[in-house]
Structure formats: C-alpha cells, structure tokens
Design a protein around this motif. Structure first.
Motif, PDB file in Angstrom:
ATOM      1  N   GLN A  68       0.829  -1.199   0.000  1.00 32.75           N
ATOM      2  CA  GLN A  68       0.000   0.000   0.000  1.00 32.75           C
ATOM      3  C   GLN A  68       0.869   1.257   0.000  1.00 32.75           C
ATOM      4  OE1 GLN A  68      -2.648   0.452   3.361  1.00 32.75           O
ATOM      5  NE2 GLN A  68      -4.219  -0.609   2.210  1.00 32.75           N
ATOM      6  N   ARG A  69       1.881   1.240   0.850  1.00 30.27           N
ATOM      7  CA  ARG A  69       2.785   2.382   0.928  1.00 30.27           C
ATOM      8  C   ARG A  69       3.514   2.579  -0.392  1.00 30.27           C
ATOM      9  NH1 ARG A  69       3.950   5.015   5.167  1.00 30.27           N
ATOM     10  NH2 ARG A  69       3.103   4.315   7.144  1.00 30.27           N
ATOM     11  N   GLN A  70       3.959   1.450  -0.942  1.00 30.99           N
ATOM     12  CA  GLN A  70       4.709   1.536  -2.187  1.00 30.99           C
ATOM     13  C   GLN A  70       3.817   2.118  -3.283  1.00 30.99           C
ATOM     14  OE1 GLN A  70       5.174  -1.170  -5.005  1.00 30.99           O
ATOM     15  NE2 GLN A  70       6.777   0.119  -5.840  1.00 30.99           N
ATOM     16  N   ASP A  71       2.570   1.652  -3.299  1.00 28.08           N
ATOM     17  CA  ASP A  71       1.607   2.107  -4.289  1.00 28.08           C
ATOM     18  C   ASP A  71       1.362   3.606  -4.153  1.00 28.08           C
ATOM     19  OD1 ASP A  71      -0.148   1.522  -6.414  1.00 28.08           O
ATOM     20  OD2 ASP A  71      -1.817   1.800  -5.026  1.00 28.08           O
ATOM     21  N   ALA A  72       1.327   4.078  -2.916  1.00 30.77           N
ATOM     22  CA  ALA A  72       1.071   5.493  -2.674  1.00 30.77           C
ATOM     23  C   ALA A  72       2.353   6.313  -2.757  1.00 30.77           C
ATOM     24  CB  ALA A  72       0.422   5.666  -1.306  1.00 30.77           C
ATOM     25  N   GLY A  73       3.462   5.653  -3.155  1.00 28.41           N
ATOM     26  CA  GLY A  73       4.738   6.357  -3.217  1.00 28.41           C
ATOM     27  C   GLY A  73       5.261   6.732  -1.847  1.00 28.41           C
ATOM     28  N   LYS A  74       4.794   6.030  -0.820  1.00 26.29           N
ATOM     29  CA  LYS A  74       5.186   6.405   0.536  1.00 26.29           C
ATOM     30  C   LYS A  74       6.101   5.377   1.194  1.00 26.29           C
ATOM     31  CE  LYS A  74       1.273   9.234   1.878  1.00 26.29           C
ATOM     32  NZ  LYS A  74      -0.073   9.090   2.416  1.00 26.29           N
ATOM     33  N   LEU A  75       6.555   4.411   0.403  1.00 30.00           N
ATOM     34  CA  LEU A  75       7.497   3.453   0.972  1.00 30.00           C
ATOM     35  C   LEU A  75       8.857   4.141   1.032  1.00 30.00           C
ATOM     36  CD1 LEU A  75       7.850   0.483   1.890  1.00 30.00           C
ATOM     37  CD2 LEU A  75       8.618  -0.023  -0.404  1.00 30.00           C
ATOM     38  N   VAL A  76       9.342   4.375   2.231  1.00 31.81           N
ATOM     39  CA  VAL A  76      10.639   5.026   2.357  1.00 31.81           C
ATOM     40  C   VAL A  76      11.533   4.162   3.230  1.00 31.81           C
ATOM     41  CG1 VAL A  76       9.935   7.398   2.054  1.00 31.81           C
ATOM     42  CG2 VAL A  76       9.753   6.362   4.299  1.00 31.81           C
ATOM     43  N   ILE A  77      12.827   4.261   3.020  1.00 27.27           N
ATOM     44  CA  ILE A  77      13.730   3.535   3.904  1.00 27.27           C
ATOM     45  C   ILE A  77      14.530   4.540   4.715  1.00 27.27           C
ATOM     46  CG2 ILE A  77      13.879   1.508   2.437  1.00 27.27           C
ATOM     47  CD1 ILE A  77      16.713   2.579   1.665  1.00 27.27           C
ATOM     48  N   ASN A  78      15.047   4.070   5.801  1.00 23.13           N
ATOM     49  CA  ASN A  78      15.754   4.933   6.726  1.00 23.13           C
ATOM     50  C   ASN A  78      17.129   4.326   6.972  1.00 23.13           C
ATOM     51  OD1 ASN A  78      16.208   6.959   8.467  1.00 23.13           O
ATOM     52  ND2 ASN A  78      14.597   6.394   9.913  1.00 23.13           N
ATOM     53  N   VAL A  79      18.067   4.762   6.150  1.00 20.57           N
ATOM     54  CA  VAL A  79      19.391   4.147   6.203  1.00 20.57           C
ATOM     55  C   VAL A  79      20.186   4.698   7.379  1.00 20.57           C
ATOM     56  CG1 VAL A  79      21.602   4.024   4.990  1.00 20.57           C
ATOM     57  CG2 VAL A  79      19.475   3.654   3.744  1.00 20.57           C
ATOM     58  N   GLN A  80      20.783   3.826   8.133  1.00 18.44           N
ATOM     59  CA  GLN A  80      21.665   4.251   9.218  1.00 18.44           C
ATOM     60  C   GLN A  80      22.748   3.204   9.383  1.00 18.44           C
ATOM     61  OE1 GLN A  80      18.307   3.498  12.231  1.00 18.44           O
ATOM     62  NE2 GLN A  80      20.152   3.021  13.377  1.00 18.44           N
ATOM     63  N   GLU A  81      23.799   3.552  10.097  1.00 21.51           N
ATOM     64  CA  GLU A  81      24.849   2.568  10.307  1.00 21.51           C
ATOM     65  C   GLU A  81      24.353   1.589  11.371  1.00 21.51           C
ATOM     66  OE1 GLU A  81      28.614   3.992  11.707  1.00 21.51           O
ATOM     67  OE2 GLU A  81      29.649   2.482  10.517  1.00 21.51           O
ATOM     68  N   ALA A  82      24.384   0.325  11.045  1.00 18.46           N
ATOM     69  CA  ALA A  82      23.890  -0.674  11.998  1.00 18.46           C
ATOM     70  C   ALA A  82      24.748  -1.921  11.891  1.00 18.46           C
ATOM     71  CB  ALA A  82      22.441  -1.006  11.703  1.00 18.46           C
ATOM     72  N   LEU A  83      24.666  -2.745  12.942  1.00 16.72           N
ATOM     73  CA  LEU A  83      25.437  -3.984  12.943  1.00 16.72           C
ATOM     74  C   LEU A  83      24.593  -5.109  12.355  1.00 16.72           C
ATOM     75  CD1 LEU A  83      27.405  -4.054  16.289  1.00 16.72           C
ATOM     76  CD2 LEU A  83      28.075  -3.224  14.043  1.00 16.72           C
ATOM     77  N   VAL A  84      25.157  -5.824  11.422  1.00 19.30           N
ATOM     78  CA  VAL A  84      24.431  -6.925  10.798  1.00 19.30           C
ATOM     79  C   VAL A  84      24.091  -7.976  11.845  1.00 19.30           C
ATOM     80  CG1 VAL A  84      24.511  -8.707   9.031  1.00 19.30           C
ATOM     81  CG2 VAL A  84      25.599  -6.501   8.614  1.00 19.30           C
ATOM     82  N   VAL A  85      25.018  -8.181  12.787  1.00 13.52           N
ATOM     83  CA  VAL A  85      24.822  -9.226  13.784  1.00 13.52           C
ATOM     84  C   VAL A  85      23.566  -8.939  14.631  1.00 13.52           C
ATOM     85  CG1 VAL A  85      26.292  -8.217  15.569  1.00 13.52           C
ATOM     86  CG2 VAL A  85      26.018 -10.683  15.455  1.00 13.52           C
ATOM     87  N   ASP A  86      23.276  -7.665  14.882  1.00 12.57           N
ATOM     88  CA  ASP A  86      22.072  -7.315  15.648  1.00 12.57           C
ATOM     89  C   ASP A  86      20.809  -7.786  14.932  1.00 12.57           C
ATOM     90  OD1 ASP A  86      23.641  -6.202  17.542  1.00 12.57           O
ATOM     91  OD2 ASP A  86      23.121  -4.108  17.118  1.00 12.57           O
ATOM     92  N   VAL A  87      20.788  -7.555  13.627  1.00  7.01           N
ATOM     93  CA  VAL A  87      19.622  -7.963  12.843  1.00  7.01           C
ATOM     94  C   VAL A  87      19.513  -9.491  12.841  1.00  7.01           C
ATOM     95  CG1 VAL A  87      18.568  -7.913  10.562  1.00  7.01           C
ATOM     96  CG2 VAL A  87      19.783  -5.904  11.410  1.00  7.01           C
ATOM     97  N   PHE A  88      20.647 -10.146  12.636  1.00  5.08           N
ATOM     98  CA  PHE A  88      20.652 -11.610  12.622  1.00  5.08           C
ATOM     99  C   PHE A  88      20.143 -12.160  13.950  1.00  5.08           C
ATOM    100  CE2 PHE A  88      23.875 -13.010   9.129  1.00  5.08           C
ATOM    101  CZ  PHE A  88      23.110 -12.339   8.205  1.00  5.08           C
TER     102      PHE A  88
END
Lengths: 227, 539
Positions: A68-88
């Motif tokens: 829905q967001r993508q369709d409305a052009g509202k899909l945004v990402i928020n890039v920041q420095e992060a540790l991959v291990v945290d996500v894993f």
C-alpha cells in the motif's frame, strides 16, 4: 497517517486490527507452549506449526501494508549505520525456538563488528519473510551469513540465507517482476519477494542499487546485496 | 546480565497487549512492570518514578500517540537519556515517526515480537546503557571536554553506538556555538554515507550563520530525497519567514503538518503565519486544529480559545457568501460553548467569553437582518423607485456590510441589464463603500480643499485632502483632486521625489476603475501626466 482514500484507510485499519488479533494469538500460543511438559512433544510441535503459520500471516499483512505504501509512493527507507549481527540475532531469536520444535536448525555466522549502512527494520522484515518460508520448505537447516564482497569495483554487503530443502520454484527465480506474478495455485504469492526487491533497490550509494538474488544450489539460496 | 532490578513501563491502549508484554517481562525475571493505557497515564507514571525501559506502542488510540508522548516527556525532561524509550510499531517502516530529530526513540520493535526477541533486546539495551554511561555522565556534569573525548572513543571503537555518538557530539558543538567544528564532524560523517539527519543539521548550521538562501536550496533538496523528514519543513518555514516570504513559510509548515498532523506547535505556527498574512479564515482553521490537539494538555488555555474566536469573528466579517458567514458564526458559538465548559472556574475566561457572546449576538442578529432586507428588496424590485433601490445598497455600506452591498448590486444589474445610467450610479457607489455620514464629512473636507487649491494655497489643500482620504480612502474624485494638488506642488519644486511617489501610489488605488465611471477619463489624463513628470524628474 493522512490517508486520503477512505478505502485505503479502511484497509489499513483492517490490517492493523487483524495484526493485533494475530499478535494476541501468538502470545497465547507461547503461553500454552510454556505450560506444556517437555515430553508432550506432539502437542508442542502442533503449537509451533500454528505459531509458524501466524508468523507467516503476520508477514503477509506487513507486506500488504508495505505494498500500500509503495503504491502510494510512501514506501521510504531509513538508512543508518547498523550492525548486521544485531539484525541476525533478532531474526534468530524470533524463530529459533519454533524452528527447533519443527526439527529445523536455524543458525547464523557473522562477524561481531560487521557494520553497514542500511535500514535495519526493513532488512529484518525481508529476512523474516525468507526465514518463515524456509522453515516450511527446508529439510533440516537454515543458515544466515553475511560478508562484504567487491562487485564491479564496489564494496557490497551480502546477506545470505541458505537451506537444504528442494529450492525455489523456477518461476520465482526467473521473474522477480511484480505483484502480477501472484500465483494462487502454488500458494506462493511472491508478494514478499516483490517488496524485498523494492526495498533492496531503494538502498542506493553512488548510483549503485541493492538487489535480490535467488538460486538453487544444495537447497534454496537467497542473497540480498546492499551497496 | 541480571536485569531483575529493571523497572519497565508498558504503554498500549489494548489491555490484552499490555498484559501479554508484561507477562513476557515477568517471565524474563523483571517483576517491576508498570502499565499505562494512554498518554495521560504514561505521563503520570513517568513523573512519579524513573524507568529503565519504556515500551510504548506508536498507536495509542484517540489522543496522544507514542511519538508525542516521547517528545513531551523528553522536552519536559521527565525522562532522561538513561531511560531507553522503545517504540513498538505495527509496520516495518519508521516513516510515521521519522524526523523528530532531537526526540527519536532509542529503538524500534515491530509487533508482534516473541519472548526471545525481547530477551535479546533487553540485553542489548543494558549493554548500550553501560557503554554510553561515561559520555552521558560527562554531558550531565557539563564537562564537555571529557564528553567529546568519550564520544570520540565510541565513534572510533563501537560501530553500534557510532551514530548516536556522532549526533551527541554535533549537539554539544552546536550548544557551544562551535558551528564550524560541528560542520566538520557532519561532513566527515557524510563522507561515509549521505543521511537525512546529516543534511538537515548542515542546513541548520547555515541557518544559524544567517545564510538563508543556501538553506532553502539545501532543504528543498532534502525533502525531495526524504519527503517524510518533517523537521526539514519546519526549518524551511522558519527560513522563509526570515526572508519575509510568509506565504512560502506557511506553505512549508502546512506540508509538515500534512505528514505529521498531530503537532500542536506546527498548527500554532500555521495560525500565526495566517494572522500575519491577514487571512483570518486560514488562521481559524489552524487554531481550531490546535485547540483539538491541546485538549487535556497544558496547552489548552483560555488565550488559545480567545485567539480562535477572534479569527472566526474576523473570518465571518469578511465572508463573501452568507452561507460562509453563518458557518463561521455557528463554529464560533460551538467553540464558545466548549470554552465555557472547560474554564467555568476561571473568572478571566468567563468574562472574555461574555465579550465574545456580545459580539457574536450582534453579528448573528445583523446577519439575519441583512438577509431579511435582501429578500424584501428582491420581492419589491419592480415596484419601487431606483433611488430607493440604491438606498438599500447605501444602507449596507452604512452598517459596514460591503459584501451584502455588492450582492445587492449584482441583483440590480441582473434585473436592469441595459440601464447604463443605473449601472454607472452603482459603480459610483461601489467606488466609495463607506457610510453616508462619512461620505458627508469627506465631501466637506474636499470642498474646503478645492477652495484652498483655487486660492493657490496648495499645501493647505494637501492637508485637507489627506484628512478627507483618511475617511474615504477610495473615492476616485477625491483621489484625483489630491493627485492634481500634489502635481502642482511637484511643479513648484518642493519635496519632488516624495510627492510624485505619493501621487503614483494614489493612482494605483484606481487601477480597477471601469470606463463606465465618470472619473475614468480624468484618471487616465492625470496618470499619464504623473508619469511624464516622474520621467523628467528621473532624468
């Protein structure tokens, strides 16, 4: 959110409502599982099957919101420095217990200080999609790895999910093309992959965009490349 | 790490969800868990005791949301940096809360989450707390040298806290007014990756330096790339205001409000800018939203209601359509009711509300009489003399209802489409839309000015015309008489530049003049004469 379209707003409200119910169901299931004796393996397995399906349903709802967001052009990402291990660790923590009950080993290998610029929530959501599907289709293992590799002279982060199942259907590998690939017959909608691809693409650095790669080797191989 | 001593606050409007999160915390060994079902309760709990972790759902139902709660709590220093504030969202996007730079949550969690995930996160928050403690302590003791050293250490050694440390460092440098040092840190960080917050702070530094035009360029680029970065619109608005471009300033604030509609401050700002732009309708709209957002908060004051009412009254006054006027008045009386209920024990507010009631009653009564006369006149339009029909129009001017007068004029022209004489009389009246009494005063002054002019006393004539124009600022023959006197004075050589500018400015007022107007030809002659003189003076 200022949603102008009442139908869209109604859909969002509906999705959030179902998501809330689903969340409660999952936590009730967890509660029941915690009360079972360790020798009640059959019941435990069936509860975990339910938990897995709830997780998949939740992912589908998330994807609908994303679409829905993508369709409305509202899909945004928020890039920041992060540790991959945290996500894993978050992904593994979310699914490891459930996977183990279903006789699947979910493991990860990642350097403790591998930092990169990306949207950690979006990437976690991509991995949640991949991992829940992998739990369903793998034989016995799912493994998460990450490394940095040069692609055409640029450093790229590669996040990889591999399993030892029968791999992706050929149609999925060939066409990461859009929601039109939704396939009712196989039950694989491809919606999650479509959005994952979009989110990967939105990660951009010096004109290089992220991407998704699917292949079948010893099992399904999912790769997310981020510049 | 043993977290059994941890104190947690769980904020969610759903009873079940709260219970389930609390259950998880208890299972993880944390006994001290407080629950809050809305922003009010959460604030009360936060004021009453300090927490290690706040788990707050973004969506708290009607009233405040999780982000507003965070902003309020941090702005009023109810929670310190040591409290980990975690926003729980239903989506994977942080879009809705992005941009409140100073008040970003310390972490986000997508719901639903499992016990093991929460366990992992709690451990991570505890580790983080220990890692940043030396820097926090130094900041708290205002020992900025040590703080910067500690932050540098984090930036170098701990990628996990690098982002946080960079921001803290920039904050300290900005607080110390070390703008160029802050800029250096930001540019270094930008080398690694372009990020919204970096570009925003770079723009803010230019703003603080007073380089407003570059700021606008930078921010416009920023909102193209990050359309949800609300703070950029706020800074853009402030920059336009500094450049005196109020319309643009308001537009920027409105865009910000569109993305993040629940900010009280932003609505107040739109209201204030609308007042400066002399747009009471726009101001009323913004203040009405502000009142709604202020409900049950310290922002909800009699002064706010007063301001909304004043704008509604002005907007009603200026409405071109009766229906609009009625709408504004109805709105005003509703606001008044609410004000009475909210502040019934505040003597100032009660008296103020009585003043508004008087004004509204007068306006409402007049509005209804206006319509009555209009209806009656319409019904008898063919039965009475044209003089009387024109008197109706003058009556509207007498009570300050130019809009009603114009509506009636339209009716007359519709009824007598071919009557040029009548139309020219109407145009004559429209060019002097003031009460009859004032017309007489102005015409008295005009007569004595003409006499002075005939006597060759142009300066006395100038004074009289000025006084007359104070009363009747748009009367074309008065304006043209005055222009004629001014041109005489220019030709006699006194204050030439000033007077010719004044004459041209006055002629501007007549730009609208129709060629049906009796003064039209004279206007054209004086206009070209004034321009000729101006050109000569310039050369």
């Amino acid at each position: 959110m200022p949603d102008q379209n009442p139908i869209t707003a109604a859909y969002s409200a509906l999705i959030h409502d179902v998501k809330n119910s689903l969340g409660l169901m999952t936590s009730e299931l967890d509660g029941i599982a915690a009360q079972l004796e360790p020798n009640q393996t059959d019941a435990l397995q069936r509860i975990n099957r339910l938990s897995l399906e709830s997780a998949r349903m939740n992912n589908v709802l998330m994807n609908l919101l994303g679409l829905q967001r993508q369709d409305a052009g509202k899909l945004v990402i928020n890039v920041q420095e992060a540790l991959v291990v945290d996500v894993f660790e978050d992904v593994v923590a979310r699914y490891q217990r459930m996977a183990a009950q279903l006789n699947v080993t979910l493991s990860m290998a990642c350097s403790e200080d591998l930092a990169w610029f990306f949207d950690p929530m979006q990437v976690e959501s991509i991995l949640n999609n991949v991992v829940t599907n992998a739990i369903r289709y793998t034989n016995s293992t799912i493994h998460l790895t990450a490394f940095i590799e040069q692609v055409a002279g640029h450093d790229m982060l590669c996040i990889q999910v591999t399993d030892d199942g029968r791999g992706y259907p050929q149609a999925l590998i060939e066409g990461l093309t859009g929601p039109s690939t939704i396939n009712m017959a196989t039950g694989s909608t491809g919606l999650g992959l479509y959005l994952s691809e979009k989110v990967a693409n939105m990660h951009e650095k010096n004109g290089i965009c992220g991407k998704i790669q699917l292949s079948n080797e010893e099992g399904a191989h999912f790769r997310l490349w981020l510049p | 790490m043993d977290l059994s001593h941890y104190r947690c606050l769980v904020v969610d409007d759903f009873d079940n969800v709260r219970k389930s999160i609390k259950g998880m915390l208890v299972r993880l060994g944390i006994e001290n868990v407080t629950e809050a079902s809305n922003g009010q309760e959460a604030l009360r709990a936060l004021r009453y005791q300090s927490f290690d972790v706040v788990l707050c759902d973004y969506n708290l139902g009607p009233g405040r949301d999780g982000q507003q709660l965070l902003e309020l709590a941090r702005a009023e220093k109810i929670i310190s940096q040591r409290t980990v504030y975690v926003m729980i969202t239903a989506e994977t996007t942080r879009a809705m809360v992005m941009g409140a730079l100073e008040f970003e949550p310390d972490d986000y969690m997508a719901k639903p989450f499992a016990l093991d995930t929460l366990d992992k996160r709690l451990q991570r928050w505890a580790t983080r707390k220990n890692a940043i403690e030396p820097a926090l302590a130094a900041i708290e003791n205002e020992d900025f040298e040590s703080a910067l050293a500690e932050l540098d250490k984090l930036i170098e050694e701990s990628p996990r806290y690098r982002n946080w440390a960079q921001r803290q460092k920039v904050d300290i440098l900005l607080d110390q007014k070390a703008l160029d040092d802050a800029k250096t840190v930001l540019l270094e960080a930008r080398e690694q990756r372009e990020q919204a917050w970096i570009d925003f702070l770079l723009a803010r530094i230019e703003f603080l330096k007073g380089n407003f035009h570059p700021v606008i360029e930078q921010l416009q680029g920023l909102v193209l790339r990050y359309p949800n970065f609300v703070k950029a619109y706020d800074l853009l608005s402030m920059t336009y205001e500094r450049l005196d471009e109020l319309e643009q300033a308001r537009h920027a604030s409105e865009e910000g409000a569109h993305i993040s509609p629940r900010s009280f401050r932003r609505q107040m700002r739109i209201g204030e800018l609308s007042e400066q732009l002399d747009d009471p309708g726009g101001a009323a709209k913004a203040f009405r939203k502000a009142v709604k957002l202020a409900e049950n908060s310290p922002h909800e004051t009699p002064a706010l209601y007063d301001r909304l009412l004043l704008n509604l009254e002005s907007a009603a006054e200026r409405s071109a359509e009766v229906a609009d006027e009625a709408d504004f008045l109805r709105d005003a009386s509703r606001v008044l009711d609410k004000m009475n209920k909210r502040f019934k024990d505040d003597p100032e507010a009660v008296l103020r509300s009585q003043i508004h009631q008087l004004r509204l009653a007068a306006k409402a009564a007049r509005a209804s009489m206006t319509e009555k006369l209009m209806d009656a006149a319409k019904r008898r339009i063919g039965d009475v003399s044209q003089e009387l029909l024109l008197e109706v129009m003058q009556a509207y001017y007498d009570v300050g209802q130019a809009n009603a007068a114009n509506r009636w004029a339209d009716e007359l022209i519709k009824k007598f489409p071919n009557d040029k004489a009548l139309q020219s009389k109407i145009i004559e009246m429209q060019s002097e839309p003031i009460p009859e009494q004032d017309k007489r005063k102005a015409s008295e002054l005009n007569r004595s000015a003409v006499q002075a002019y005939k006597d060759g006393n142009f300066e006395l004539a100038e004074d009289k015309y000025q006084a007359a124009l104070q009363i009747s600022p748009h009367n074309p023959s008065l304006i043209l008489n005055y222009v004629q006197a001014l041109l005489q004075l220019v030709l006699s050589g006194n204050n030439q530049q000033e007077r010719i500018s004044a004459a041209l400015a006055l002629l501007q007022r007549l730009q609208y003049l129709s060629d049906l107007h009796s003064q039209y030809e004279r206007y054209q002659q004086l206009q070209s004469k004034a321009l000729q003189i101006k050109e000569k003076l310039g050369a």
